[in-house]
Design a protein around this motif. Sequence first.
Motif, short mmCIF file in Angstrom:
data_model
loop_
_atom_site.label_atom_id
_atom_site.label_comp_id
_atom_site.label_asym_id
_atom_site.label_seq_id
_atom_site.Cartn_x
_atom_site.Cartn_y
_atom_site.Cartn_z
N ASN A 53 5.13 -45.23 -59.78
CA ASN A 53 5.81 -43.96 -59.48
C ASN A 53 5.20 -43.26 -58.26
O ASN A 53 5.65 -42.21 -57.86
N SER A 114 13.05 -39.50 -54.24
CA SER A 114 14.10 -38.90 -55.08
C SER A 114 14.38 -39.73 -56.33
O SER A 114 14.95 -39.22 -57.29
N VAL A 115 13.98 -41.00 -56.32
CA VAL A 115 14.31 -41.84 -57.48
C VAL A 115 13.09 -42.43 -58.18
O VAL A 115 13.21 -42.99 -59.27
N ARG A 122 11.25 -42.12 -67.34
CA ARG A 122 12.43 -42.96 -67.65
C ARG A 122 12.00 -44.19 -68.43
O ARG A 122 12.67 -44.62 -69.37
N HIS A 377 15.62 -54.66 -54.92
CA HIS A 377 14.60 -53.69 -55.34
C HIS A 377 13.20 -54.03 -54.86
O HIS A 377 12.25 -53.30 -55.17
N LEU A 384 11.95 -49.24 -60.80
CA LEU A 384 13.24 -48.56 -60.60
C LEU A 384 14.35 -49.02 -61.54
O LEU A 384 15.48 -48.53 -61.44
N TRP A 387 16.14 -46.16 -63.56
CA TRP A 387 16.96 -45.30 -62.69
C TRP A 387 18.22 -46.04 -62.26
O TRP A 387 19.33 -45.49 -62.28
N THR A 388 18.05 -47.31 -61.87
CA THR A 388 19.20 -48.09 -61.40
C THR A 388 20.26 -48.18 -62.50
O THR A 388 21.46 -48.01 -62.25
N ALA A 391 22.11 -45.00 -62.74
CA ALA A 391 22.99 -44.80 -61.59
C ALA A 391 24.26 -45.66 -61.73
O ALA A 391 25.37 -45.20 -61.46
N ASP A 402 27.47 -38.74 -56.45
CA ASP A 402 26.07 -38.31 -56.54
C ASP A 402 25.41 -38.46 -55.17
O ASP A 402 25.23 -39.58 -54.67
N VAL A 404 22.41 -38.29 -54.26
CA VAL A 404 21.15 -39.04 -54.30
C VAL A 404 21.39 -40.51 -53.93
O VAL A 404 20.54 -41.19 -53.36
N LEU A 405 22.61 -41.00 -54.24
CA LEU A 405 22.89 -42.42 -54.02
C LEU A 405 23.19 -42.77 -52.57
O LEU A 405 23.15 -43.94 -52.19
#
Length: 415
Positions: A53, A114-115, A122, A377, A384, A387-388, A391, A402, A404-405
């Motif tokens: 992270n 951001s992710v 998560r 990735h 990730l 998160w993926t 999304a 979104d 963020v994407l």
Amino acid sequence: MGLERGDIAVVGAGVIGLMTSLSLLDAGRSVTLIDPDPPGQGASFGNAGVIANYGVKPLAEPSLLLTGPGLLFKKDGPLAIQPGLGRAVIPWLTQFARACLPWHQERLQKALASVIVDADARWQDVIHRVDASDEWQRKGCLYVFADARSRRQAERDARVRKRWGVACELLSEAELSQLEPSLSGRFTGATFFPDAAALSDPGAITQAIALELLRSGIKSHPGKVTKIYPLDESVEVRCAEGDCARFEQVVLAAGAHSQGLLQSLGISAPLISERGYHLEYEATLAVNRPVCSIAHGFYVSPMTGRIRAAGTVELGGVTLPPSNHRWEAIDRTMRAWFPELPEAHSRWMGHRPSTPDSLPLVGSAPASDRVLCAVGHGHVGMTLAPWTADAIVGLANGASTDPVLHPFRPHRFNE
Ligand SMILES: Cc1cc2nc3c(=O)[nH]c(=O)nc-3n(C[C@H](O)[C@H](O)[C@H](O)COP(=O)(O)OP(=O)(O)OC[C@H]3O[C@@H](n4cnc5c(N)ncnc54)[C@H](O)[C@@H]3O)c2cc1C
């Protein structure tokens, strides 16, 4: 049984495809998971298991414009090109050099931050969901260094990471020795990421997710997808084995093997395999948490009943044989650090699915928003994956706006 028409197909059963399938099932979708191999046998099996992270810095950074060319042709260096790869690497290297330019750093770091900074939270949900708390360690992670120049670089890196909310501390040699007594006298200090977590066996985690998928009613199909063909009202999936079926939506998650399928969807992203290597030793106490030497390019990660030395980057294709000398180089370094180590009992090479700008390709294909991409990735696919998955569920359920994407849009290299 043959491939049957269905709701949503996920192509690829690595950590990305598995986690995405689980989230889709939880969202009430009926999922068909297609892979020629059993789940979790690709890159998701042999990695270092770090939930990084703190990974807000792209691999492409300005200093590599100077040092990168020298490293690339150093046979045992942490970042090298495999001889024999030929011209296939040129589009990736060209875009990589572009991403190294100083004025792209802020944008790339912002996108990653951001992710990635909430990856630990998560993952904890996933660990709870698949009942795998034994596989979860939260003792932080160390980046060790051995000279004053590297300390200055670590100080600069720490300033960047802190700007994006990453907790990190610069440790003296004595402080490092307290955390990791077995490294006493070998390094002059370290960056400590206290909030980083790690999986004590990435292979066991993917198996736990696969088991949960079976319990939740996944349909599995053994097959190698050769074509994803968007139609007006559905998407056709064809397999090398001759099977063919239509789905409402398809998620492409075939890791480093996705290049041909991306191209057939009109996405010319220069995805490449950054080959990484691991060796495992039966020893439990060498280190207490994942330790990475940037200079050597690999992590030493404590895993259940063993330690795993995993990493280095070799730009290579998905078909060329492994380079023995890379295992030998990791082994030499491990023996210098831990003279008591037994012989390595297993070795492995895997394919990080890497984009030149270190951002995965997550979003709909330009040819059809019925086809969703979740590939590329690189070094942070384990980190990730949750998160993926979220999304992709959002996109599959129609939430395509979104912001963020945006930096992760799969067709960004076409623009
Ligand atoms: C040495 C090393 C260390 C690493 N350490 C870390 C770490 O500490 N932390 C971290 O976050 N990440 C780490 N990574 C990166 C991480 O392992 C990858 O990013 C991640 O596993 C990629 O997952 P994936 O599901 O995309 O790909 P894979 O796990 O490779 O899965 C792809 C799947 O697609 C299937 N497939 C391929 N072609 C087809 C087809 N045509 N049809 C159907 N299925 C197909 C394959 O059989 C495979 O099962 C490391 C990687 C390496 C190599």
